[in-house]
Design a protein around this motif. Sequence first.
Motif, PDB file in Angstrom:
ATOM      1  N   SER A  75      -2.543  19.163   3.900  1.00 62.81           N
ATOM      2  CA  SER A  75      -1.269  18.985   3.198  1.00 62.81           C
ATOM      3  C   SER A  75      -0.185  19.864   3.798  1.00 62.81           C
ATOM      4  O   SER A  75       0.956  19.414   4.004  1.00 62.81           O
ATOM      5  N   LEU A 240       3.585  13.372   5.568  1.00 62.57           N
ATOM      6  CA  LEU A 240       3.179  13.159   4.181  1.00 62.57           C
ATOM      7  C   LEU A 240       2.946  11.683   3.868  1.00 62.57           C
ATOM      8  O   LEU A 240       2.009  11.346   3.136  1.00 62.57           O
ATOM      9  N   GLU A 258      -4.054  13.743  -6.806  1.00 60.17           N
ATOM     10  CA  GLU A 258      -3.673  14.484  -5.602  1.00 60.17           C
ATOM     11  C   GLU A 258      -2.497  13.831  -4.898  1.00 60.17           C
ATOM     12  O   GLU A 258      -1.553  14.518  -4.483  1.00 60.17           O
ATOM     13  N   LEU A 262       1.408  15.127  -3.957  1.00 61.95           N
ATOM     14  CA  LEU A 262       2.008  14.992  -2.626  1.00 61.95           C
ATOM     15  C   LEU A 262       3.286  14.158  -2.689  1.00 61.95           C
ATOM     16  O   LEU A 262       4.252  14.432  -1.963  1.00 61.95           O
TER      17      LEU A 262
END
Length: 571
Positions: A75, A240, A258, A262
Amino acid sequence: MPTTKRSLPISLEDRVNIGRFVPLRDRGLHALLGGLTFYLIVITGWPLGRLLAEVFFSIKDNPSFIKEVLTAPASARAFRNTAEAAFWASALSVLVGTLGALLVTLTDIRLKRLLSFLILLPMLIPSQITALAWKMMVDFISKPGSPNPLYSREGVILVLGIEHSTLVFLSVRASLQGLPWDLVEAARVLGARPLRIIRTVILPLIAPGILAGFALSFVAGIGNFGVPALLGIPGRFPVLTTLIYRKLNGFGPSVLGETAILSLALMGLAGLGLSLRAFASRRVSVAVIKTQSIRSLFPLGVHRLPVEGGMFLLFLSISLLPLIALAATSFVPAVGVLLTPDTFTLGNYRAGLSQDAVVRAFSVSLKLSTITALVCVGVSIPLAYCAVIRKVPLSHSLVLLADAPYAIPGIVVSISMILAFLKPLPLVGSLYGTAGILFIAYASRFLSLALMPTLAGAEQFDRHLEEAASMAGARTFRRLRTVVFPSVLPSAFSGGLLVFMAALNEITVSSLLWSAGNETIGVMIYAMHYEGNSPQAAAISMISVLIVVAIALTISKLGKSLPEGVIPWRG
């Protein structure tokens, strides 16, 4: 016999209070507002709210979950790459777009319409097709067997910068057309040379426009999926959008919490760009008094021919040459084969269009694009009527809600749609895996494209016509249908064509929402390329490009009878 006096409806002027129309006992208007509010809550408010709720529920039992997700090596790397690529691509966009705007607007360079078309051409081509075209072009000029240099950080930045330079060009050109030219003329009278005038007078005055263009390019860059998917994934340069895509493709709904976090990180970056744009917009000069025509403000003299040659060579190379390479690839039997009379073939077109999945993808995309365009036009007209003509305060909040999905990254819209419509709903069940969720996502994402031209058209509407219809006893819906609709329809129709053009080759939203039997053109091009069918992918891409260019030419033809600001590339 006693006569019965019939009271006329209250006129608009009697209902105006400090510039705002306040509806009194207007049931039709209330019903219209209620319907618009319900529609926008269903397609936009509920999905975005569900996204925020998912994040809240994810951290409810584990408050450190956000930190764990955002600080994970994958990430953190994707976040850093996203910000870095968007920043440097935006810087490149500023260089290319500002240079083009200055030369087209301020000098006596010839063939300005053709040059403007070349500058704005990347705006009309979908991102995945742009990336594929650049990849094909570099393949032609690279040594056989050598890795493609576009599969890298620099390749992603280069293609993003070229693709989004059109946003800077439009922003800077608008700023140049609104300059107080008396200041420029004063500098010329005092003997300042053109380059000094540009450096000391013009550039400081158009700095807000340049900054706004940078911000628009930055927001577009962080939300772009097509270019990082085709060039970044093979080059091991994750961002991303591709990280979210790969997580959901690999693990499915189990990682929705999750990916929601993000998505919020992506929205945070978009928020920075939009804040920068708002900051720049507040500082744009509104003095538009022109003391002379700006078409030949700075004659190039003996330098005109080399400047023209350099500019056309530059924009032919970055706008048209990749498409030529894409077309050439579509006419050869395999990648790397040079196009000659002996190698020319239409086999890629025949093979591509003979596949059931490709034909189905064209059918699905054409149907979805058409229905989405019609629905967006149908919603935009009453919304513009409420916001601009009737000036209902609530409608301005509805306009902001309608604009939100287009301002945020498309991958975030996809996640919000999955969260909102994954579980079965009353009467309709689960929409996930159906064409229905694609339609809702498109209708939410592209409503802003239809609304902006419609609002511009409504600004030109003569309100006295609506007032006269009201005094004659026509109710709200009848006035909307018989008076407002015919006047605003041309602008709304051009907005509908913009929606159709954007939805036809869409990939960012579709990449997470398509399903077997509901493939779209953008998804099929991406899949065919990664299956090794690049020539067939090029053939399907060229068909899509021709459709888009035909629609753009149609919009340009309509532009002669539309208000200023309706068509983005109309100068």
